[in-house]
Design an enzyme around this catalytic site. Structure first.
Site, PDB file in Angstrom:
ATOM      1  N   TYR A 158      49.007  36.474  41.098  1.00 32.64           N
ATOM      2  CA  TYR A 158      50.100  36.841  41.989  1.00 32.64           C
ATOM      3  C   TYR A 158      51.408  36.185  41.547  1.00 32.64           C
ATOM      4  O   TYR A 158      52.493  36.652  41.915  1.00 32.64           O
ATOM      5  CB  TYR A 158      49.816  36.431  43.432  1.00 32.64           C
ATOM      6  N   HIS A 219      38.430  36.250  40.378  1.00 30.97           N
ATOM      7  CA  HIS A 219      39.152  37.419  40.863  1.00 30.97           C
ATOM      8  C   HIS A 219      38.419  38.733  40.588  1.00 30.97           C
ATOM      9  O   HIS A 219      38.521  39.685  41.373  1.00 30.97           O
ATOM     10  CB  HIS A 219      40.544  37.461  40.225  1.00 30.97           C
TER      11      HIS A 219
END
Length: 380
Positions: A158, A219
């Site tokens: 992010y 992730h």
């Protein structure tokens, strides 16, 4: 009957008194095995089983240090189990209770938390921060914390871990929030990060700069995911991470992955919304004693407007006097799915926390369940 009377005394004492629990005591439940760590002398693990909301049976396990109990048979024949650790000589509680329903960790809608199999409590609603950057990110996180949000989700990819950490540190100082009241999740990404997991994990911790990380996830699946997970396990042992888990793992991936690691994930985070419900995946994960968290709970960018205007959902919202977003988030919670909607709008952030003053009926849950299209809104 004597054991039942003892348990009722315990429950009433917990309900009507303020108590200080013993330090460092933890109760975890994984695959119906209860583990108590750091139990003081004269400890008794009390396990109460309920059927049709009535107390059906009680089991007592005495010990100190580590206490282990297999509650498989009790859970099989009941709807719910509650675990308490007590000093039966002084009639004093040594820990908060842990609730299990059908072998699954159960949401506590009063505390708005769930007990993870790692022994830590996690809030069941939070803020997703994908695409938030700079001052927008800092302000959104501080607004969320001011609105009572205590679960913040970020990730290395992010690119906003530094802003997240800054916002948390500032909110702690300005709002008087303690670090242990905030639950922060981050993730390391496939490719170079999982190829050098120790370096990548430490980089996340350093960028956040909030002491420890509450939850770290992989992730996505990757050729080095087992290697990276084992690195996370070591960081847990070192006290730098408290819980670990996975993101974007489904049944096939879990069946391949879990036999290769020592620690059962505390959480699996997947895309979940009314148009992509994962009704086969969610119970599979929950039956392993793993908490499920949903990303894109409102459908994701480019799809939110359609989902919020769905006539089934908007009709239910009108019945309860709430928004369509609140209905969708409440639907998730009642399915046992932790929610983390993303927003930078303070009003939306606050509204997304107001999920506990109404309850969807069984019929309303069925109507939303019928909306499933198996329509994934992102590639992973």
């Amino acid at each position: 009957m004597k054991k039942l009377s003892v348990l009722m005394t315990v429950i009433l004492s917990l309900m009507f008194s303020t108590v200080a629990f013993a330090e460092d005591v933890s109760i975890t439940v994984t695959n119906n095995i209860v583990n108590v760590n750091n139990a003081p002398e004269n400890s008794t693990l009390i396990t109460a089983f309920y059927k049709n909301k009535a107390l059906a049976d009680v089991k007592l396990y005495k010990g100190s240090g580590t206490i282990t109990a297999d509650i498989s048979n009790g859970v099989k024949n009941s709807d719910m189990a509650k675990m308490f650790l007590w000093d039966m000589e002084t009639i004093r509680p040594l820990s908060a209770s842990v609730t299990v329903q059908g072998g699954k960790s159960m949401f506590n809608f009063e505390t708005k938390t769930v007990m993870l199999n790692s022994g830590y409590e996690m809030p069941i609603n939070g803020l997703g921060t994908y695409s938030l950057h700079g001052e927008t990110c800092i302000n959104a996180v501080k607004s969320a914390l001011a609105s009572g949000v205590r679960l913040i989700d970020t990730a290395s990819m992010y690119g906003n871990e530094e802003e997240i950490g800054q916002a948390i540190r500032e909110a702690m100082e300005e709002q008087g929030i303690k670090r242990e009241e905030i639950f922060v999740t981050t993730k390391i990404y496939p490719g170079s990060e999982m190829a050098k997991p120790e370096q990548s994990i430490q980089a996340c911790i350093d960028r956040l700069n909030i002491g420890y990380v509450d939850m770290m996830l992989l992730h996505h699946p990757d050729a080095n995911d087992v290697k990276a997970y084992k690195a996370m396990e070591q960081f847990v042992k070192d006290g730098k991470i408290r819980s670990i888990g996975l993101s974007n793992w489904y049944v096939k991936e879990l069946k391949e992955f879990l036999p290769q690691v020592d620690t059962v994930p505390a959480m699996v985070q997947n895309e979940i919304h009314p148009y992509y419900q994962e009704n086969n995946v969610i119970p599979y994960i929950q039956d392993l004693g793993i908490v499920v968290q949903g990303w894109y709970p409102l459908g994701g960018r480019g799809h939110t407007a359609e989902l919020l205007s769905d006539t089934v959902i908007s009709g239910i919202a009108e019945t309860h006097g709430v928004s369509s977003a609140q209905v969708i988030l409440r639907w998730n919670l009642q399915k046992g799915v932790v929610v983390m909607p993303g927003s930078s709008n303070p009003d939306h952030i606050k509204a997304n926390t107001e999920l506990y003053h109404f309850e969807l009926t069984d019929e309303e849950m069925k109507k939303i369940n019928a909306l499933d299209r198996n329509e994934k809104h992102d590639w992973y």
